[in-house]
Motif scaffolding. Structure first.
Motif, PDB file in Angstrom:
ATOM      1  N   LEU A   1      -7.974   6.961  -4.735  1.00 41.42           N
ATOM      2  CA  LEU A   1      -7.285   6.429  -3.566  1.00 41.42           C
ATOM      3  C   LEU A   1      -6.849   7.609  -2.698  1.00 41.42           C
ATOM      4  O   LEU A   1      -6.560   8.682  -3.215  1.00 41.42           O
ATOM      5  N   GLY A   2      -6.753   7.392  -1.416  1.00 35.78           N
ATOM      6  CA  GLY A   2      -6.313   8.441  -0.508  1.00 35.78           C
ATOM      7  C   GLY A   2      -4.801   8.526  -0.410  1.00 35.78           C
ATOM      8  O   GLY A   2      -4.276   9.129   0.521  1.00 35.78           O
ATOM      9  N   PHE A   3      -4.100   7.939  -1.361  1.00 40.71           N
ATOM     10  CA  PHE A   3      -2.647   7.857  -1.336  1.00 40.71           C
ATOM     11  C   PHE A   3      -2.180   7.424  -2.718  1.00 40.71           C
ATOM     12  O   PHE A   3      -2.975   7.020  -3.557  1.00 40.71           O
ATOM     13  N   SER A   4      -0.886   7.471  -2.930  1.00 45.49           N
ATOM     14  CA  SER A   4      -0.284   6.956  -4.153  1.00 45.49           C
ATOM     15  C   SER A   4       0.117   5.505  -3.913  1.00 45.49           C
ATOM     16  O   SER A   4       0.516   5.149  -2.802  1.00 45.49           O
ATOM     17  N   VAL A   5       0.036   4.668  -4.920  1.00 39.77           N
ATOM     18  CA  VAL A   5       0.468   3.280  -4.745  1.00 39.77           C
ATOM     19  C   VAL A   5       1.983   3.196  -4.552  1.00 39.77           C
ATOM     20  O   VAL A   5       2.500   2.140  -4.198  1.00 39.77           O
ATOM     21  N   ASP A   6       2.669   4.305  -4.724  1.00 38.13           N
ATOM     22  CA  ASP A   6       4.100   4.363  -4.457  1.00 38.13           C
ATOM     23  C   ASP A   6       4.392   4.874  -3.046  1.00 38.13           C
ATOM     24  O   ASP A   6       5.547   5.022  -2.673  1.00 38.13           O
ATOM     25  N   ASP A   7       3.339   5.151  -2.270  1.00 36.82           N
ATOM     26  CA  ASP A   7       3.476   5.691  -0.920  1.00 36.82           C
ATOM     27  C   ASP A   7       4.400   4.809  -0.080  1.00 36.82           C
ATOM     28  O   ASP A   7       4.255   3.588  -0.058  1.00 36.82           O
ATOM     29  N   LYS A   8       5.339   5.432   0.636  1.00 38.57           N
ATOM     30  CA  LYS A   8       6.304   4.659   1.432  1.00 38.57           C
ATOM     31  C   LYS A   8       5.624   3.885   2.557  1.00 38.57           C
ATOM     32  O   LYS A   8       6.045   2.794   2.908  1.00 38.57           O
ATOM     33  N   HIS A   9       4.544   4.431   3.132  1.00 38.18           N
ATOM     34  CA  HIS A   9       3.831   3.730   4.209  1.00 38.18           C
ATOM     35  C   HIS A   9       3.108   2.495   3.672  1.00 38.18           C
ATOM     36  O   HIS A   9       3.052   1.455   4.311  1.00 38.18           O
ATOM     37  N   LEU A  10       2.559   2.634   2.480  1.00 33.79           N
ATOM     38  CA  LEU A  10       1.897   1.509   1.818  1.00 33.79           C
ATOM     39  C   LEU A  10       2.921   0.412   1.530  1.00 33.79           C
ATOM     40  O   LEU A  10       2.709  -0.756   1.843  1.00 33.79           O
ATOM     41  N   LYS A  11       4.029   0.788   0.951  1.00 36.05           N
ATOM     42  CA  LYS A  11       5.075  -0.182   0.620  1.00 36.05           C
ATOM     43  C   LYS A  11       5.639  -0.854   1.871  1.00 36.05           C
ATOM     44  O   LYS A  11       5.867  -2.053   1.886  1.00 36.05           O
ATOM     45  N   ARG A  12       5.845  -0.078   2.929  1.00 34.16           N
ATOM     46  CA  ARG A  12       6.401  -0.632   4.161  1.00 34.16           C
ATOM     47  C   ARG A  12       5.447  -1.673   4.764  1.00 34.16           C
ATOM     48  O   ARG A  12       5.876  -2.714   5.240  1.00 34.16           O
ATOM     49  N   ALA A  13       4.153  -1.393   4.744  1.00 38.52           N
ATOM     50  CA  ALA A  13       3.172  -2.332   5.310  1.00 38.52           C
ATOM     51  C   ALA A  13       3.168  -3.642   4.539  1.00 38.52           C
ATOM     52  O   ALA A  13       2.953  -4.701   5.105  1.00 38.52           O
ATOM     53  N   GLY A  14       3.412  -3.578   3.234  1.00 40.37           N
ATOM     54  CA  GLY A  14       3.441  -4.783   2.417  1.00 40.37           C
ATOM     55  C   GLY A  14       4.808  -5.445   2.385  1.00 40.37           C
ATOM     56  O   GLY A  14       4.968  -6.536   1.859  1.00 40.37           O
TER      57      GLY A  14
END
Length: 156
Positions: free
Chosen positions: A36-49
């Motif tokens: 993955l190009g990021f961690s599943v704990d990434d703040k941007h990922l979490k914010r989008a969800g």
């Protein structure tokens, strides 16, 4: 009972976060294939969800081989701009897998070569500057067609 969305090596956290939110809201499962190009704990990922993460059926695989081995009887559809068939030309079934490539390169050529009979595309204008749609938009288009064809199953 769910449609399965598969992201091969996704790179952009907000795209995956938006897709995760859509999967959670539709009861669809999300499968991520590493790296993955990021961690599943990434703040941007979490914010989008946002607050949908507890509703998400998330599965992560170390590579495409392990993913395919885990689903030997799966009915797969591979989304690519190189397909001949439109995403509306196929029949989707409950528990089918909608496979999308990474943002910068799409799906591996070898995988597509072996599966061109299962490849689908979203129609677009012919222009070298308009190479593809945003990944999260593409997933939404194809996923909702699959959900429509399956009668929106458990959705209201």
């Amino acid at each position: 009972m769910a449609i399965n969305v598969v992201l091969f090596e996704p790179e952009i956290p907000p795209n995956t976060g938006n897709i995760a939110r859509t999967c959670a809201a539709t009861g669809s499962s999300l499968h991520l294939i590493e790296p993955l190009g990021f961690s599943v704990d990434d703040k941007h990922l979490k914010r989008a969800g946002l607050d949908y993460w507890d509703l998400l059926d998330l599965n992560i695989y170390p590579n495409i081989e392990e993913f395919l081995k885990a689903h030997p009887q799966g009915k797969f559809f591979f989304s690519t701009t190189k397909a001949e068939k439109l995403y509306t030309d196929v029949t989707y079934e409950d528990e089918c897998f909608l496979v999308f490539g990474k943002e910068t390169a799409g799906l591996p050529k070898e995988l597509l070569h072996k599966n061109m009979d299962k490849a689908i595309k979203i129609p677009m204008i012919e222009n070298e500057k308009a190479r593809s749609l945003n990944l999260s938009n593409s997933v939404n288009i194809v996923l909702y067609e699959a959900l429509r064809q399956t009668g929106f199953m458990h959705l209201k």
